[in-house]
Design a protein around this motif. Structure first.
Motif, short mmCIF file in Angstrom:
data_model
loop_
_atom_site.label_atom_id
_atom_site.label_comp_id
_atom_site.label_asym_id
_atom_site.label_seq_id
_atom_site.Cartn_x
_atom_site.Cartn_y
_atom_site.Cartn_z
N VAL A 77 -89.04 38.70 -25.16
CA VAL A 77 -90.09 37.98 -24.44
C VAL A 77 -89.78 36.49 -24.47
N GLU A 78 -89.73 35.87 -23.31
CA GLU A 78 -89.35 34.47 -23.20
C GLU A 78 -90.12 33.84 -22.04
N PRO A 79 -90.71 32.64 -22.23
CA PRO A 79 -91.41 31.98 -21.13
C PRO A 79 -90.48 31.78 -19.93
N ALA A 80 -91.01 32.00 -18.74
CA ALA A 80 -90.21 31.86 -17.51
C ALA A 80 -90.14 30.39 -17.10
N GLU A 81 -89.51 29.62 -17.97
CA GLU A 81 -89.39 28.18 -17.71
C GLU A 81 -87.95 27.75 -17.97
N GLY A 82 -87.44 26.90 -17.09
CA GLY A 82 -86.10 26.36 -17.28
C GLY A 82 -85.02 27.28 -16.74
N PRO A 83 -83.76 26.87 -16.84
CA PRO A 83 -82.63 27.63 -16.31
C PRO A 83 -82.50 29.00 -16.99
N LEU A 84 -82.05 29.99 -16.23
CA LEU A 84 -81.91 31.33 -16.77
C LEU A 84 -80.92 31.38 -17.92
N GLY A 85 -79.80 30.66 -17.80
CA GLY A 85 -78.80 30.70 -18.86
C GLY A 85 -79.35 30.28 -20.20
N ALA A 86 -80.15 29.22 -20.22
CA ALA A 86 -80.75 28.74 -21.47
C ALA A 86 -81.76 29.76 -22.00
N ARG A 87 -82.50 30.41 -21.10
CA ARG A 87 -83.47 31.42 -21.54
C ARG A 87 -82.75 32.59 -22.21
N LEU A 88 -81.68 33.07 -21.56
CA LEU A 88 -80.94 34.20 -22.12
C LEU A 88 -80.33 33.84 -23.47
N LEU A 89 -79.90 32.60 -23.61
CA LEU A 89 -79.31 32.17 -24.89
C LEU A 89 -80.36 32.19 -26.00
N VAL A 91 -82.99 34.14 -26.03
CA VAL A 91 -83.24 35.56 -26.28
C VAL A 91 -82.17 36.15 -27.20
N MET A 92 -80.91 35.81 -26.93
CA MET A 92 -79.82 36.31 -27.77
C MET A 92 -79.94 35.78 -29.20
N GLY A 93 -80.42 34.56 -29.36
CA GLY A 93 -80.63 34.02 -30.69
C GLY A 93 -81.65 34.83 -31.46
N ARG A 94 -82.76 35.18 -30.82
CA ARG A 94 -83.80 35.98 -31.48
C ARG A 94 -83.31 37.41 -31.72
N PHE A 95 -82.56 37.94 -30.77
CA PHE A 95 -82.00 39.29 -30.90
C PHE A 95 -81.09 39.37 -32.13
N PHE A 96 -80.21 38.39 -32.29
CA PHE A 96 -79.31 38.40 -33.44
C PHE A 96 -80.03 38.03 -34.73
N ASP A 97 -81.14 37.30 -34.65
CA ASP A 97 -81.97 37.10 -35.84
C ASP A 97 -82.40 38.45 -36.39
N PHE A 98 -82.88 39.31 -35.48
CA PHE A 98 -83.33 40.64 -35.88
C PHE A 98 -82.16 41.45 -36.45
N VAL A 99 -81.04 41.45 -35.75
CA VAL A 99 -79.87 42.21 -36.19
C VAL A 99 -79.41 41.73 -37.56
N ILE A 137 -85.45 41.45 -15.63
CA ILE A 137 -85.77 41.54 -14.20
C ILE A 137 -86.86 40.53 -13.84
N ALA A 138 -87.84 40.38 -14.72
CA ALA A 138 -88.91 39.41 -14.47
C ALA A 138 -88.35 38.00 -14.41
#
Length: 229
Positions: A77-89, A91-99, A137-138
């Protein structure tokens, strides 16, 4: 984690405590290596009392996986603000936090662990993947994803899973590098698909229009240009 201190709890409070204790233990070691006796000791209750709340280790394991799955799905879950690349990065940070925090638990969730092949475990894994897919997708702003876009996003989610599982086996590549690489992978998958499909071309052009040269996508373009020169 509690250590041997007994106190009265309501039924749901005790169930949640046991799930939390089990999840913490499963996050440190393979669920196959964690016994009911260990869970009971860590929760400060007797072994028979654990069975009062859960009929067996499998049911407790599945409850712990449910909590882990909910947590993991929330990382996308990430606010739909700013460039997509920065948002995905992010998300990946939080994903790897969990991992990073729940290595054995993440492996168990993705590989099935003691409940491999069970309908409950499969449903949990599918729910995480679907939540991640819906979020991406969102962010792309597409109401009815064309077939190739669905293929790109679902392929990328599978790639993130397999990358994380391989990384856990020795952590031989710096985590921050993998987070950036996965964002680059998304852009690369989308670009290859766009080369074969007009709808994907339109999606990619719209995304790239808002990407700064200093962002992850701009960084990928610069790296590719350097390779070609």
């Amino acid at each position: 984690m509690s250590t041997g201190v007994r106190r009265r709890m309501g039924v749901e409070e005790r169930r949640q405590q046991l799930i939390g204790v089990a999840l913490e233990l499963f996050s440190r070691r393979s669920p196959d290596d964690v016994s009911i006796d260990e869970i009971a000791s860590a929760a400060g209750i007797s072994r028979p009392l654990v069975y009062h709340y859960f009929p067996g280790k499998l049911s407790l394991y599945e409850a712990a996986l449910q909590r882990a799955a909910d947590d993991l799905a929330g990382r996308f879950v990430e606010p739909a603000e700013g460039p997509l690349g920065a948002r995905l990065l992010r998300v990946m940070g939080r994903f790897f936090d969990f991992v990073d925090e729940h290595g054995p638990g993440f492996s168990a969730l993705m590989r099935g662990g003691p409940a491999v092949g069970s309908s409950t475990t499969n449903a949990l894994i599918d729910s995480v993947r679907q939540a991640a897919y819906d979020q991406i997708i969102a962010h792309l702003g597409v109401e009815e994803p064309p077939a190739r876009l669905e293929l790109v996003v679902r392929s990328w989610i599978s790639l993130a899973e397999s990358t994380a599982l391989i990384w856990l086996d020795g952590r031989r590549i710096p985590r921050a590098e993998l987070e950036v690489q996965l964002v680059h992978d998304f852009a690369a998958l989308a670009a290859v698909s766009a080369a074969h499909d007009e709808q994907m071309t339109a999606v990619l052009r719209r995304v790239l229009k808002n990407e700064p040269g200093s962002g992850p996508f701009g960084d990928l373009v610069a790296r590719l240009i350097a390779l070609a020169s």
